[in-house]
Write a protein that holds these residues in place. Structure first.
Motif, PDB file in Angstrom:
ATOM      1  N   PHE A 126       0.767  -1.185   0.069  1.00  0.00           N
ATOM      2  CA  PHE A 126      -0.026  -0.006  -0.120  1.00  0.00           C
ATOM      3  C   PHE A 126       0.935   1.494   0.057  1.00  0.00           C
ATOM      4  O   PHE A 126       0.352   2.344  -0.647  1.00  0.00           O
ATOM      5  N   LEU A 127       2.156   1.131   0.475  1.00  0.00           N
ATOM      6  CA  LEU A 127       2.847   2.338   0.202  1.00  0.00           C
ATOM      7  C   LEU A 127       3.199   2.363  -1.162  1.00  0.00           C
ATOM      8  O   LEU A 127       3.441   3.584  -1.708  1.00  0.00           O
TER       9      LEU A 127
ATOM     10  N   GLU B  64       2.836   5.901  -3.749  1.00  0.00           N
ATOM     11  CA  GLU B  64       3.829   6.159  -4.278  1.00  0.00           C
ATOM     12  C   GLU B  64       3.406   6.191  -5.992  1.00  0.00           C
ATOM     13  O   GLU B  64       3.883   7.069  -6.672  1.00  0.00           O
ATOM     14  N   ASN B  65       2.640   5.169  -6.374  1.00  0.00           N
ATOM     15  CA  ASN B  65       2.118   5.054  -7.650  1.00  0.00           C
ATOM     16  C   ASN B  65       0.989   5.814  -8.028  1.00  0.00           C
ATOM     17  O   ASN B  65       0.672   5.707  -9.281  1.00  0.00           O
ATOM     18  N   SER B  66       0.098   6.406  -7.074  1.00  0.00           N
ATOM     19  CA  SER B  66      -0.859   6.907  -7.245  1.00  0.00           C
ATOM     20  C   SER B  66      -1.845   6.207  -7.826  1.00  0.00           C
ATOM     21  O   SER B  66      -2.658   6.612  -8.762  1.00  0.00           O
ATOM     22  N   CYS B  67      -2.187   5.043  -7.460  1.00  0.00           N
ATOM     23  CA  CYS B  67      -2.844   4.163  -7.961  1.00  0.00           C
ATOM     24  C   CYS B  67      -4.511   4.330  -7.659  1.00  0.00           C
ATOM     25  O   CYS B  67      -4.695   4.212  -6.402  1.00  0.00           O
ATOM     26  N   ASN B  68      -5.209   4.447  -8.495  1.00  0.00           N
ATOM     27  CA  ASN B  68      -6.798   4.725  -8.297  1.00  0.00           C
ATOM     28  C   ASN B  68      -7.271   3.618  -7.690  1.00  0.00           C
ATOM     29  O   ASN B  68      -8.033   3.665  -6.606  1.00  0.00           O
ATOM     30  N   PRO B  69      -7.189   2.386  -8.423  1.00  0.00           N
ATOM     31  CA  PRO B  69      -7.828   1.360  -7.693  1.00  0.00           C
ATOM     32  C   PRO B  69      -7.685   0.869  -6.187  1.00  0.00           C
ATOM     33  O   PRO B  69      -8.493   0.476  -5.260  1.00  0.00           O
ATOM     34  N   GLY B  70      -6.357   1.309  -5.875  1.00  0.00           N
ATOM     35  CA  GLY B  70      -5.935   1.070  -4.385  1.00  0.00           C
ATOM     36  C   GLY B  70      -6.520   2.094  -3.587  1.00  0.00           C
ATOM     37  O   GLY B  70      -7.137   1.593  -2.455  1.00  0.00           O
TER      38      GLY B  70
ATOM     39  N   VAL C 165      -9.407   3.507  -4.009  1.00  0.00           N
ATOM     40  CA  VAL C 165     -10.874   2.847  -4.008  1.00  0.00           C
ATOM     41  C   VAL C 165     -10.958   1.932  -2.958  1.00  0.00           C
ATOM     42  O   VAL C 165     -11.844   1.875  -2.181  1.00  0.00           O
ATOM     43  N   ALA C 166     -10.177   1.002  -2.922  1.00  0.00           N
ATOM     44  CA  ALA C 166      -9.829   0.005  -1.564  1.00  0.00           C
ATOM     45  C   ALA C 166     -10.176   0.717  -0.318  1.00  0.00           C
ATOM     46  O   ALA C 166     -10.679   0.363   0.553  1.00  0.00           O
ATOM     47  N   LEU C 167      -9.207   1.966  -0.168  1.00  0.00           N
ATOM     48  CA  LEU C 167      -9.015   2.325   0.982  1.00  0.00           C
ATOM     49  C   LEU C 167     -10.372   3.147   1.505  1.00  0.00           C
ATOM     50  O   LEU C 167     -10.717   3.013   2.485  1.00  0.00           O
ATOM     51  N   GLY C 168     -10.915   3.648   0.329  1.00  0.00           N
ATOM     52  CA  GLY C 168     -12.329   4.482   0.761  1.00  0.00           C
ATOM     53  C   GLY C 168     -13.331   3.482   0.960  1.00  0.00           C
ATOM     54  O   GLY C 168     -14.208   3.645   1.795  1.00  0.00           O
ATOM     55  N   GLN C 169     -13.519   2.203   0.393  1.00  0.00           N
ATOM     56  CA  GLN C 169     -14.320   1.235   0.760  1.00  0.00           C
ATOM     57  C   GLN C 169     -14.143   0.619   2.129  1.00  0.00           C
ATOM     58  O   GLN C 169     -15.062   0.407   3.129  1.00  0.00           O
ATOM     59  N   ARG C 170     -12.876   0.720   2.798  1.00  0.00           N
ATOM     60  CA  ARG C 170     -12.712   0.102   3.824  1.00  0.00           C
ATOM     61  C   ARG C 170     -13.006   1.290   4.759  1.00  0.00           C
ATOM     62  O   ARG C 170     -13.456   0.802   6.187  1.00  0.00           O
ATOM     63  N   LEU C 171     -13.074   2.483   4.564  1.00  0.00           N
ATOM     64  CA  LEU C 171     -13.516   3.409   5.360  1.00  0.00           C
ATOM     65  C   LEU C 171     -15.183   3.593   5.609  1.00  0.00           C
ATOM     66  O   LEU C 171     -15.792   3.880   6.502  1.00  0.00           O
TER      67      LEU C 171
END
Length: 639
Positions: free
Chosen positions: A342-343, A347-353, A355-361
């Motif tokens: 996740f770091l 670093e890569n500014s990965c949109n899907p990653g 999205v996963a953080l938003g869903q966890r919240l």
């Protein structure tokens, strides 16, 4: 009927008493008028006979945080006439017309008005001191030169959107308008006694009341940093020819604005030459747009605070997209980033990653943090025209809206909101109210009358979480998409942003707002800078366009703030084909023949001026730049 003598005497006595009472009342009244209110009545009578010509008070200076004057009044006398005192109106008009650049007919019409006094304009308004002296020497009856002033901006367009501008006697925009009451002084006047026809009474003296100048306003703005920021925006406009560009530099620990600028711009002293939308819109506080990936800092901060992610020990697989409620949301990188920590997602500014953080919240928690960071309402900065931005209403947030918000799409923010929120994310979690007014100073004594203290709005995240955010964003610059903001010797953290513009209600495939927000030093931030460029021509990525601008601003601003370079920082990972950086040598004082040894084939030289000795150089000695960069030198004589 016969009246008795007693009755006659009684009536005479009553009449006498009545007369005595009336006379006594008259005496008392006369005594009251003469002794008690006589002075006031005399003053009223004198006021009715007195004619005044005003002298404008000096408007308060506006200075930067170090006392450098950014706006002040200069002498510009104004010509008045008292028509009833002008004995030869035609002759006076003929004498003044060539001096004032006005027609005799127009001057004669003004001199013939029935008003008690007339400003002779436009030619007699805000004259030069030399012209005023010529007119005084003519000693024309009924013609008076009153001390007046006009606003002067010594740095022309510098900080125009902060300073604003004035009309004849009123602030019309910027801090000139916001703080008009304090900047405006109290006018003085010279008055004389006149008769009923308005003629000056012989042997009467003139009465002078001095003006009281306005207060001095000291801003939080740092003039050298403001100049650096505006220089870089000018370069960006030339290089990329965008629709507009904005930049804000802030002290993240106080909310003080060190610099704020936008392009296109205008000159406050000649603002009417610019388009109204340029001088009426302060883009850093007025402009709203989707922030793109710089908004991911908020999602990251919330996820870390809520302990929803372990950046180094949790992994995420990115195939290049994610499916949410039937909608395919893509990553900027075709084919995705594959398996990554996740770091590396950060670093890569990965949109899907994200999205996963938003869903966890979840939507409630994510939007709670978004609001706590100050989005969706005005920051309260002391500048006019601030917008609020736009957030989804809770009932509008479904799975797709939650997902897009997580990576900065679907929400609308202002630049001042964005930098204020990110400052809170990296300063220990404290959200400060941004401001540009620092002190109010009494001009005659230099005494500080009032000082603006940092205003803490709320604690948004913990200091521990803020430390994690800083470390992750430093890694973005050293190892990820923010590499073009890397500054050797300074620990820089930051985040890129590339957001599609909405054109005619649809996302444009060709127009973007590209941005970068950076701060340094990453372990103890002293400066945070946000740059956004609207629709640059050619390349349209925040990491390519905006990150170098932030780097250049920091390269000059950090030494100015006394932040020394250090050796300890995350080493920059060079990508294939990327040019290494080298240290700029000190060549000031060297002769032209010495330069080529110092350059050692690492730099290109661009010289200007005449002479054999280097008087100035840019970038400054000790800066780290890419090998092959241009070093600008100014040549002159040693003495």
């Amino acid at each position: 009927m016969k009246i008795s003598q007693v009755t006659v005497r009684r009536r005479l006595f009553l009449v006498l008493v009545g007369v005595m009472i009336a006379f006594g009342a008259l005496v008392v009244r006369l005594g009251y008028v003469q002794l008690w209110i006589g002075g006031k009545l005399s003053e009223r009578a004198e006021d009715s006979w007195r004619r005044q010509i005003e002298f404008a008070a000096k408007r308060g200076d506006i200075v930067d945080r170090n006392g450098v004057k950014l706006a002040y009044d200069i002498s510009a006398p104004t010509l008045y006439a008292v028509p009833v005192q002008v004995k030869d109106k035609k002759g006076t008009a003929a004498t003044l017309a060539p001096l004032l650049g006005m027609t005799e007919e127009k001057l004669y019409a003004q001199l013939s008005k029935s008003a008690k006094d007339v400003r002779l304009q436009p030619g007699g308004r805000r004259m030069t001191s030399e012209l005023a002296q010529k007119i005084r020497a003519l000693n024309l009856p009924g013609i008076y030169v009153a001390e007046d002033s006009k606003r002067f901006y010594p740095y022309e367009s510098l900080a125009a959107n902060i300073l604003g501008f004035t009309g004849y006697d009123q602030g019309l925009n910027g801090v000139e308008l916001k703080y008009n009451d304090r900047l405006t002084g109290i006018n003085g006047n010279v008055s004389s006694l006149v008769d009923a026809a308005g003629r000056k009474m012989p042997n009467s003296s003139e009465k002078y009341s001095p003006p009281r100048d306005g207060l001095t306003l000291k801003l939080t703005i740092d003039q050298p940093i403001q100049s650096i920021v505006e220089r870089e925006l000018d370069h960006a406009m030339l290089q990329y020819q965008p629709n507009s560009a904005i930049a804000i530099a802030m002290d993240p620990n106080t909310g003080e604005i060190l610099a704020m600028a936008s392009r296109p711009t205008f000159e406050p002293a000649d603002y009417q030459q610019a388009a109204p939308e340029v001088y009426n819109r302060n883009l850093p506080v007025w402009m709203t747009y989707e922030p793109g990936s710089t908004f991911k800092i908020i999602t990251l901060s919330a996820a870390l605070e809520e302990k929803k992610v372990d950046l180094k020990n949790e992994f995420f697989y990115d195939p290049g997209y994610t499916e949410v409620a039937g909608a395919r949301l893509r990553c900027w990188k075709r084919g995705g980033h594959g398996s990554q920590s996740f770091l590396e997602v950060v670093e890569n500014s990965c949109n899907p990653g994200f999205v996963a953080l938003g869903q966890r919240l979840g939507k409630d928690k994510l939007f709670e943090y978004i609001k706590n960071f100050g989005f969706g309402k005005k920051t309260g900065i002391d500048l006019a025209g601030e917008a609020s931005g736009i957030l989804f209403k809770p009932k509008q947030v479904g799975p797709v809206e939650l997902a897009t918000t997580s990576f900065g799409q679907g929400v609308s923010v202002t630049p001042i909101q964005q930098i204020t929120a990110v400052a809170a994310a990296i300063n220990g979690g404290k959200l400060f109210k941004p401001h540009v007014a620092k002190q109010w100073i009494q001009p005659e004594t230099g005494m500080v009358l009032e000082e603006t203290q940092p205003e803490l709005v709320r604690q948004v995240i913990s200091p521990e979480t803020s430390k994690q955010v800083r470390e992750a964003l430093e890694s973005v610059v050293a190892q990820g998409t923010g590499g073009n903001a890397f500054l050797d010797g300074y620990r820089v953290g930051g985040k890129t942003g590339t957001a599609q513009k909405v054109v005619n209600g649809r996302y444009s495939a060709s127009e973007h707002i590209v941005s970068f927000i950076g701060f340094a030093p990453a372990d103890d931030p002293k400066l945070i800078v946000y740059v956004a460029v609207d629709n640059p021509q050619g390349v349209q990525f925040g990491g390519v366009v905006s990150a170098p601008i932030v780097r250049n601003i920091m390269a000059d601003a950090l030494p100015h703030l006394g932040v020394e370079p250090r050796k300890e920082q995350i080493g920059k990972e060079l990508k294939p084909g990327e040019t290494p950086t080298v240290t700029v040598p000190n060549v000031v004082g060297k002769t032209v023949t010495d330069l080529f040894e110092d350059m050692n084939m690492n730099f290109q030289l661009s010289a200007s001026g005449k002479g054999t000795t280097v008087l100035r150089q840019a970038p400054a000695a000790g800066a780290r730049v890419k090998k092959g960069s241009v070093i600008r030198i100014y040549l002159g004589d040693k003495e």
